[in-house]
Structure formats: structure tokens, C-alpha cells
Design a protein around this motif. Structure first.
Motif, PDB file in Angstrom:
ATOM      1  N   MET A 142      59.679  43.970  75.064  1.00  0.00           N
ATOM      2  CA  MET A 142      58.794  44.695  75.972  1.00  0.00           C
ATOM      3  C   MET A 142      57.618  43.814  76.349  1.00  0.00           C
ATOM      4  O   MET A 142      57.297  42.841  75.677  1.00  0.00           O
ATOM      5  CB  MET A 142      58.303  45.999  75.337  1.00  0.00           C
ATOM      6  CG  MET A 142      57.513  45.818  74.041  1.00  0.00           C
ATOM      7  SD  MET A 142      56.774  47.349  73.439  1.00  0.00           S
ATOM      8  CE  MET A 142      55.335  47.472  74.491  1.00  0.00           C
ATOM      9  N   LEU A 143      56.948  44.174  77.456  1.00  0.00           N
ATOM     10  CA  LEU A 143      55.761  43.454  77.918  1.00  0.00           C
ATOM     11  C   LEU A 143      54.572  43.855  77.061  1.00  0.00           C
ATOM     12  O   LEU A 143      54.284  45.040  76.898  1.00  0.00           O
ATOM     13  CB  LEU A 143      55.499  43.787  79.393  1.00  0.00           C
ATOM     14  CG  LEU A 143      54.259  43.155  80.029  1.00  0.00           C
ATOM     15  CD1 LEU A 143      54.374  41.626  80.047  1.00  0.00           C
ATOM     16  CD2 LEU A 143      54.063  43.695  81.449  1.00  0.00           C
ATOM     17  N   LEU A 144      53.892  42.844  76.494  1.00  0.00           N
ATOM     18  CA  LEU A 144      52.729  43.103  75.633  1.00  0.00           C
ATOM     19  C   LEU A 144      51.409  42.841  76.332  1.00  0.00           C
ATOM     20  O   LEU A 144      50.463  43.616  76.191  1.00  0.00           O
ATOM     21  CB  LEU A 144      52.806  42.224  74.376  1.00  0.00           C
ATOM     22  CG  LEU A 144      53.976  42.433  73.420  1.00  0.00           C
ATOM     23  CD1 LEU A 144      53.910  41.411  72.297  1.00  0.00           C
ATOM     24  CD2 LEU A 144      53.967  43.849  72.861  1.00  0.00           C
ATOM     25  N   HIS A 145      51.345  41.730  77.069  1.00  0.00           N
ATOM     26  CA  HIS A 145      50.044  41.311  77.595  1.00  0.00           C
ATOM     27  C   HIS A 145      50.239  40.528  78.893  1.00  0.00           C
ATOM     28  O   HIS A 145      51.221  39.801  79.056  1.00  0.00           O
ATOM     29  CB  HIS A 145      49.328  40.431  76.562  1.00  0.00           C
ATOM     30  CG  HIS A 145      47.938  40.050  76.961  1.00  0.00           C
ATOM     31  ND1 HIS A 145      46.872  40.908  76.849  1.00  0.00           N
ATOM     32  CD2 HIS A 145      47.429  38.898  77.484  1.00  0.00           C
ATOM     33  CE1 HIS A 145      45.774  40.304  77.268  1.00  0.00           C
ATOM     34  NE2 HIS A 145      46.087  39.078  77.671  1.00  0.00           N
ATOM     35  N   LEU A 146      49.291  40.688  79.803  1.00  0.00           N
ATOM     36  CA  LEU A 146      49.277  39.921  81.047  1.00  0.00           C
ATOM     37  C   LEU A 146      47.879  39.369  81.259  1.00  0.00           C
ATOM     38  O   LEU A 146      46.900  40.111  81.243  1.00  0.00           O
ATOM     39  CB  LEU A 146      49.681  40.801  82.238  1.00  0.00           C
ATOM     40  CG  LEU A 146      49.670  40.126  83.611  1.00  0.00           C
ATOM     41  CD1 LEU A 146      50.728  39.016  83.672  1.00  0.00           C
ATOM     42  CD2 LEU A 146      49.909  41.150  84.722  1.00  0.00           C
ATOM     43  N   ASN A 147      47.809  38.038  81.425  1.00  0.00           N
ATOM     44  CA  ASN A 147      46.531  37.374  81.697  1.00  0.00           C
ATOM     45  C   ASN A 147      46.588  36.774  83.096  1.00  0.00           C
ATOM     46  O   ASN A 147      47.532  36.053  83.436  1.00  0.00           O
ATOM     47  CB  ASN A 147      46.261  36.277  80.663  1.00  0.00           C
ATOM     48  CG  ASN A 147      44.985  35.504  80.973  1.00  0.00           C
ATOM     49  OD1 ASN A 147      45.040  34.444  81.603  1.00  0.00           O
ATOM     50  ND2 ASN A 147      43.849  36.028  80.548  1.00  0.00           N
ATOM     51  N   ILE A 148      45.572  37.074  83.902  1.00  0.00           N
ATOM     52  CA  ILE A 148      45.521  36.592  85.288  1.00  0.00           C
ATOM     53  C   ILE A 148      44.179  35.891  85.506  1.00  0.00           C
ATOM     54  O   ILE A 148      43.123  36.466  85.209  1.00  0.00           O
ATOM     55  CB  ILE A 148      45.661  37.759  86.294  1.00  0.00           C
ATOM     56  CG1 ILE A 148      46.933  38.575  86.008  1.00  0.00           C
ATOM     57  CG2 ILE A 148      45.674  37.249  87.723  1.00  0.00           C
ATOM     58  CD1 ILE A 148      47.064  39.828  86.854  1.00  0.00           C
ATOM     59  N   GLN A 149      44.227  34.670  86.025  1.00  0.00           N
ATOM     60  CA  GLN A 149      43.017  33.907  86.307  1.00  0.00           C
ATOM     61  C   GLN A 149      43.070  33.396  87.748  1.00  0.00           C
ATOM     62  O   GLN A 149      44.018  32.715  88.141  1.00  0.00           O
ATOM     63  CB  GLN A 149      42.889  32.705  85.347  1.00  0.00           C
ATOM     64  CG  GLN A 149      42.846  33.065  83.869  1.00  0.00           C
ATOM     65  CD  GLN A 149      41.579  33.804  83.481  1.00  0.00           C
ATOM     66  OE1 GLN A 149      40.509  33.566  84.055  1.00  0.00           O
ATOM     67  NE2 GLN A 149      41.687  34.696  82.503  1.00  0.00           N
ATOM     68  N   ASN A 150      42.029  33.741  88.545  1.00  0.00           N
ATOM     69  CA  ASN A 150      41.851  33.213  89.904  1.00  0.00           C
ATOM     70  C   ASN A 150      43.087  33.433  90.778  1.00  0.00           C
ATOM     71  O   ASN A 150      43.546  32.537  91.477  1.00  0.00           O
ATOM     72  CB  ASN A 150      41.510  31.716  89.860  1.00  0.00           C
ATOM     73  CG  ASN A 150      40.247  31.441  89.068  1.00  0.00           C
ATOM     74  OD1 ASN A 150      39.275  32.202  89.153  1.00  0.00           O
ATOM     75  ND2 ASN A 150      40.251  30.378  88.289  1.00  0.00           N
ATOM     76  N   ASP A 169      58.322  35.856  67.411  1.00  0.00           N
ATOM     77  CA  ASP A 169      58.681  37.188  67.928  1.00  0.00           C
ATOM     78  C   ASP A 169      58.244  37.369  69.372  1.00  0.00           C
ATOM     79  O   ASP A 169      58.539  38.398  69.985  1.00  0.00           O
ATOM     80  CB  ASP A 169      58.041  38.286  67.073  1.00  0.00           C
ATOM     81  CG  ASP A 169      58.723  38.420  65.721  1.00  0.00           C
ATOM     82  OD1 ASP A 169      59.881  37.969  65.608  1.00  0.00           O
ATOM     83  OD2 ASP A 169      58.103  38.950  64.788  1.00  0.00           O
ATOM     84  N   ASP A 170      57.508  36.380  69.920  1.00  0.00           N
ATOM     85  CA  ASP A 170      56.969  36.490  71.270  1.00  0.00           C
ATOM     86  C   ASP A 170      57.588  35.437  72.180  1.00  0.00           C
ATOM     87  O   ASP A 170      58.015  34.369  71.750  1.00  0.00           O
ATOM     88  CB  ASP A 170      55.448  36.301  71.276  1.00  0.00           C
ATOM     89  CG  ASP A 170      54.724  37.455  70.575  1.00  0.00           C
ATOM     90  OD1 ASP A 170      55.367  38.507  70.384  1.00  0.00           O
ATOM     91  OD2 ASP A 170      53.546  37.283  70.221  1.00  0.00           O
ATOM     92  N   ILE A 190      57.465  27.912  79.344  1.00  0.00           N
ATOM     93  CA  ILE A 190      57.957  28.951  78.438  1.00  0.00           C
ATOM     94  C   ILE A 190      57.539  28.547  77.034  1.00  0.00           C
ATOM     95  O   ILE A 190      57.932  27.477  76.545  1.00  0.00           O
ATOM     96  CB  ILE A 190      59.488  29.109  78.515  1.00  0.00           C
ATOM     97  CG1 ILE A 190      59.933  29.475  79.931  1.00  0.00           C
ATOM     98  CG2 ILE A 190      59.966  30.167  77.527  1.00  0.00           C
ATOM     99  CD1 ILE A 190      61.435  29.569  80.099  1.00  0.00           C
ATOM    100  N   ASN A 191      56.727  29.380  76.404  1.00  0.00           N
ATOM    101  CA  ASN A 191      56.200  29.092  75.058  1.00  0.00           C
ATOM    102  C   ASN A 191      55.584  27.690  74.971  1.00  0.00           C
ATOM    103  O   ASN A 191      55.779  26.959  74.005  1.00  0.00           O
ATOM    104  CB  ASN A 191      57.297  29.250  74.002  1.00  0.00           C
ATOM    105  CG  ASN A 191      57.657  30.713  73.780  1.00  0.00           C
ATOM    106  OD1 ASN A 191      56.968  31.604  74.259  1.00  0.00           O
ATOM    107  ND2 ASN A 191      58.736  30.956  73.078  1.00  0.00           N
ATOM    108  N   GLY A 192      54.859  27.329  76.024  1.00  0.00           N
ATOM    109  CA  GLY A 192      54.143  26.053  76.034  1.00  0.00           C
ATOM    110  C   GLY A 192      54.948  24.869  76.493  1.00  0.00           C
ATOM    111  O   GLY A 192      54.394  23.792  76.716  1.00  0.00           O
ATOM    112  N   SER A 193      56.270  25.009  76.642  1.00  0.00           N
ATOM    113  CA  SER A 193      57.118  23.909  77.095  1.00  0.00           C
ATOM    114  C   SER A 193      57.294  23.998  78.617  1.00  0.00           C
ATOM    115  O   SER A 193      57.664  25.059  79.134  1.00  0.00           O
ATOM    116  CB  SER A 193      58.499  23.972  76.440  1.00  0.00           C
ATOM    117  OG  SER A 193      58.399  23.868  75.037  1.00  0.00           O
ATOM    118  N   GLN A 194      57.012  22.894  79.318  1.00  0.00           N
ATOM    119  CA  GLN A 194      57.197  22.895  80.763  1.00  0.00           C
ATOM    120  C   GLN A 194      58.683  22.944  81.093  1.00  0.00           C
ATOM    121  O   GLN A 194      59.494  22.231  80.488  1.00  0.00           O
ATOM    122  CB  GLN A 194      56.565  21.656  81.403  1.00  0.00           C
ATOM    123  CG  GLN A 194      56.563  21.718  82.924  1.00  0.00           C
ATOM    124  CD  GLN A 194      55.714  20.622  83.556  1.00  0.00           C
ATOM    125  OE1 GLN A 194      54.956  19.930  82.879  1.00  0.00           O
ATOM    126  NE2 GLN A 194      55.819  20.477  84.862  1.00  0.00           N
TER     127      GLN A 194
END
Length: 554
Positions: free
Chosen positions: A1-9, A89-90, A107-111
Motif C-alpha cells: 500500500m501507499l504510505l507516504h508521498l513527498n513533493i518538492q517544487n 519492507d518498503d 528505485i530505493n536509491g538506485s538510478q
């Protein structure tokens, strides 16, 4: 499920963090406030195409990150394992978009390539836009919905496999037919070349022997003369020869060795030399005696040697490669012969493959018919619940025209409906309005809820064009859907908004020079105020507040 969404600019968002809950989340706000902005940001996290105007004015880049819980999502875990991306788990999907329109995906920090965001995104979330319900009028979409309800993936896979087998054989047959004329010409040439080399019949390593024999016979006179002269030098010249000279030297030094033992070793060396000279002389005499001038043998060797060179030149290979070239031509000829045999036998294979395909397709058709019977009743019931009182639904399954074969089976699937008493069933696109299509699409989503593999469903104002009791029923259907999966719904209807377990409010703030969007989670009292606003507009009354409380309580 979707846990968090961060939006910048992003667009008119400067900075935004949204936490999402399980169950049903509704998003409301004033017109133009940007209620769909979070959905748009999620779309970019899922690999949608970016344009330059998504970056907030006067900013260099926009950053978007969505965090998903995949602890209970084995398909997503398998995808990450397959693509060598580490996770716990994320799963965090991140997108960075420059003001020039360039973007990077992570994806998980990997380009990663953008396509990989799309691939994994399909396993995490499914977004239904305002016009997505229009897809339901397409026959291909209707077939997929029926197959999803029937839950017969093994039958679909078998049909696809049998179709590919039949298609592969059919293509092979077409290629064999198209190449037949060319193959016949090539076969004639190869047969001529093989016959020519068969007649010559050069054995392996024979050319090397021929070349050696040819050199020996062509130089036989010189060999005889030189060998004889050498024998004269070694032993046969009575006045002076090497053997007599060395023998004499050996005898003299042997006598001296009796006087001085230091010469004994030299005597031994001369004895060894004498023995070697005698052996060499004997072998040379044997060679000379075997040498004979045979013009007939020489002619045969010369002719075969010359013919080998001519054939090698003709076939454009080295003479020592002629035997191997002969074997290769035979192999090519055998392949062409096998193609001809294959052409004669492949029709039987095609018939067999088609029969196996039709058996698999018939099993799929029967499963579709069985599933359609129960789906008809369920959707008809849902239509009535969604204020289509006289609605009727029927899945129409017919053979594809001219018995056409396809990877999806031999069925054309169409959804037929009737909305009024006495009205004949007809194709959905001919009798249903946009609002009715939206409700039927929603009914399908609810019925298919237990088949849904994506843990999050998003509905972006799919309730446009409905109101009143119908809106209340749509809200109940969405809430029912949320018992099996996380549901996020952008809505303008109080009857839908009140059904959410969580409600987010979108507001547009401005100081006259700058504008930005803000999203907040409403408290219980805040929800009452917002539902009342949706009911009554800007003039909130005691009556609208009471209605709002009643909706939330229900």
C-alpha cells in the motif's frame, strides 16, 4: 500500500508531505485548488512522461518520492529481486525533473531507466482517471475484465502457448514456400558441385601426399644423379671415399691409444662416427635402389595433382581445403533436401498444432461462458443499486469472424446493457451516458476487488455526473472496495467524501505574488465543516452541518 508521498517544487506545490492510511482516503477541496495534484505527482513517480512546466516557477528542479509498503506484496518483491534492487519492507519510487525537462528515476536509491518505474508501478498502484471508464466500451477491455473475473489465467497461458506454436509453424511453412524456387536453383548448383567432387573423390590429406609424390617424380632424375654422386663420395670411389678415410683414421688412433691412453676417447669417437657413416651409406644405397623412373606413374600423379589444383581454384578454396569443402557442400545439400522433406510434412504439424490450439481455446470459451452467467447477475444487481433501476447487463460471447485464431482465444466479447423497460440489450457505447458508464465501471471494480493484484486503487473524480442517492451508493461501493485494497478517491461529492476513513483537504494559498497548494488531513470537526461546504457551498448553515454529521455518522 501507499504510505507516504513527498513533493518538492512541483507545479504550484512548494513542499508537501502526505501520509496515507489503509482503507479509503478521500480528497476534497475547492475548484482549481489542485485536488488532483497528488495524483499527478504519483503518476510521475510511476513513470509517466514529464513536461517542462511541471517544475515550480523559478525553481531548478522538482523532486517527487512515493513510499510503498511491500511486506505483503510478493509480486513486487520478486520484481525487485529479478532486477537486483535491494529492499526491506518498503519500496521508494523517486523522480527528479529539471526545469529543462530532463528527468532521472530511482528505485530505493538506485538510478533506473524510466521503463522500470512503469514496470514496478503496475504492481503497486492503479490509477483510474476521469475518462478511464470510457475504456470499458472497448471489446478488448471487456474481454480482459471478463477474464479477470473468471480467474482462469492458466487457460489464457495455455491458449497463448498453443497459438505461438501454431504461429511459429505457419511462419516456417510460409518461409519454406517463399524460398522454394531459390532453394531449387541452389539445390541444382550444389548437386552439380557435389557430383563433380564425388567423381574426383579426393580423400582427406590426399592432396598433401599428391604434392609430395609430384615433387619427387618431377625431380627423379636429379635425385638419382645426386644420390649416386653422394654414394661415390661416401663409399664407392676407389681412389678416395669418406668411409675408407674415417676407417683408416680410426685404426691409426686406436693403435696410438695403446701407447697413450689419453687417445682412447678419440678412438671411441671415431668408431661412433664410422658406424654412423656406414648406417647412412646403407640407407642411402637402399633409397637409390628404390628410385626408379616410371613415366606412367608420374603422368597419373601429375594429372591428379593438376586437377586437384584446378578444382580448388574453381571452388575458390585452397587445394588442401578441397576435401573439407566437399563435405560442407554435401551438408548444405542435405539441409536443402531436409527442407523439402519438411515442406512435405509440416502441414500435418500445422494441423496438429491448430487442433491443440482449438482444444485450448474451446476450454477458454467454456470458462468465459460460465463466468459470464454469474457476472451478468452481479452487475445487473449493482446497476440497480447504483440507481439504474431497470438496468440489465449481459456478456455477449461470439466467435471471431471467419474463425480467426488469436493469442487471446477465438472469442469476441462484448458487454450489452439495457437501461429502460422494454429496451433491447445493446452495446454499452450506444446506450449508456458517461455517468452510467462510470457507475458500471465502478461496479466492475467492486466485483473484481478480490481479484485485484495491485494493493492501491486511485479514482480521480470518477464520480463526475452523478448526485443524490446514486452518489451515496457510489460512496458505499468505494467503501466496500476498500475492505480488500487501499482506495484513494478525489471527489467533489459529500456522499462519497464522507465514506472515507481518512479525508484530505486541498487548498490554494496566495499572497498576491506567489501561489501554492497545501494538503492537510482533516480532523473529525474539520470533516464536518468540509462535508457541509460540499453540501451547501460557501454559506454553511446549521442544517448543512447537521446533514454533514449525519453523513459521517452513517
Amino acid at each position: 500500500m501507499l504510505l507516504h508521498l513527498n513533493i518538492q517544487n512541483f507545479a504550484i506545490v512548494r513542499s508537501l508531505d502526505i501520509d496515507w492510511r489503509q482503507g479509503m482516503t478521500t480528497i476534497t477541496g475547492e475548484t482549481g485548488a489542485g485536488k488532483s495534484i497528488a495524483i499527478d505527482a504519483l503518476g510521475l513517480c510511476l513513470g509517466e512522461r514529464a513536461v517542462t512546466n511541471v517544475v515550480r516557477p523559478n525553481c531548478k528542479k522538482a523532486e517527487l518520492a512515493a513510499t510503498f509498503d511491500i511486506a505483503d506484496n510478493p509480486l513486487a518483491q520478486q520484481w525487485l529481486d529479478k532486477n537486483d534492487i535491494s529492499y526491506d519492507d518498503d519500496c521508494i519510487l523517486r523522480r527528479v525533473i529539471s526545469s529543462e525537462g530532463r528527468s532521472k528515476a530511482y528505485i530505493n536509491g538506485s538510478q533506473v531507466p524510466l521503463a522500470q518505474l512503469k514496470d514496478v508501478g503496475r504492481l503497486l498502484i492503479n490509477i483510474h482517471g476521469q475518462h478511464d471508464h470510457q475504456l470499458i466500451i472497448k471489446s478488448s477491455e471487456q474481454r480482459q475484465l471478463l477474464d479477470a473475473y473468471a480467474d482462469h489465467q492458466h487457460l489464457l497461458d495455455n491458449v497463448k502457448h498453443q497459438y505461438q506454436q501454431w504461429k511459429s509453424l505457419t511462419y516456417e511453412y510460409q518461409q519454406l514456400q517463399e524460398n522454394q524456387i531459390q532453394r531449387e536453383a541452389q539445390q541444382q548448383l550444389l548437386q552439380y558441385q557435389v557430383n563433380e567432387l564425388d567423381e574426383f573423390s579426393l580423400n582427406e590429406s590426399e592432396f598433401e601426399q599428391l604434392e609430395s609424390d609430384y615433387k619427387r617424380h618431377s625431380n627423379s632424375q636429379y635425385l638419382l644423379e645426386t644420390t649416386l654422386a653422394t654414394l661415390q663420395t661416401l663409399s664407392e670411389n676407389e681412389q678416395f671415399n669418406a668411409l675408407d678415410s674415417v676407417r683408416s683414421a680410426h685404426d691409426q688412433i686406436s693403435k696410438l691409444a695403446h701407447v697413450d691412453t689419453k687417445l682412447a676417447e678419440l678412438a671411441n669417437q671415431l668408431e661412433s662416427t664410422l658406424i654412423q657413416l656406414e648406417d647412412t651409406n646403407n640407407e642411402l644405397q637402399g633409397y637409390y635402389q628404390q628410385l626408379e623412373l616410371d613415366p606412367q606413374a608420374y603422368q597419373m600423379i601429375e594429372e591428379r595433382y593438376s586437377l586437384a589444383i584446378q578444382l580448388a581454384k574453381k571452388h575458390q578454396v585452397l587445394p588442401e581445403q578441397l576435401h573439407q569443402h566437399h563435405a560442407q557442400l554435401k551438408h548444405q545439400l542435405s539441409l536443402i533436401s531436409s527442407d523439402e522433406s519438411r515442406l512435405a510434412s509440416i502441414l500435418a504439424d500445422i494441423d496438429n498444432a491448430e487442433n491443440q490450439y482449438r482444444d485450448a481455446a474451446n476450454s477458454l470459451t467454456q470458462s468465459r461462458i460460465k463466468a459470464a452467467q454469474t457476472l451478468n447477475n452481479k452487475i445487473t444487481t449493482s446497476m440497480k443499486e447504483l440507481n439504474m433501476e431497470h438496468g440489465q447487463f449481459e456478456v455477449n460471447i461470439n466467435p471471431l469472424e471467419s474463425g480467426k485464431l488469436s493469442a487471446q482465444g477465438m472469442d469476441e466479447v462484448n458487454f450489452f446493457i439495457s437501461l429502460n423497460p422494454g429496451q433491447e440489450l445493446a452495446a454499452m457505447n450506444k446506450v449508456a451516458s458517461g455517468g452510467e458508464l462510470s457507475r458500471i465501471s465502478l461496479a466492475m471494480q467492486v466485483i473484481l476487488a478480490d481479484k485485484v493484484i495491485t494493493p492501491t486503487l486511485i479514482f480521480d473524480e470518477v464520480d463526475v455526473g452523478i448526485s443524490g442517492p446514486t452518489a451515496a451508493m457510489v460512496g458505499s461501493k468505494l467503501q466496500q472496495l476498500a475492505t480488500n485494497t487501499q482506495v484513494i478517491c478525489v471527489t467533489h461529492l459529500p456522499q462519497v467524501a464522507s465514506k472515507g476513513h481518512q479525508q484530505l483537504f486541498v487548498a490554494k494559498l496566495t499572497d498576491g505574488e506567489h501561489t501554492e497548494t497545501n494538503v492537510t488531513e482533516l480532523s473529525e470537526q474539520g470533516r464536518v465543516q468540509e462535508i457541509a461546504r460540499l453540501l451547501a457551498g460557501d454559506s454553511i448553515t446549521e442544517h448543512s452541518l447537521a446533514n454533514a454529521q449525519e453523513l459521517l455518522a452513517s
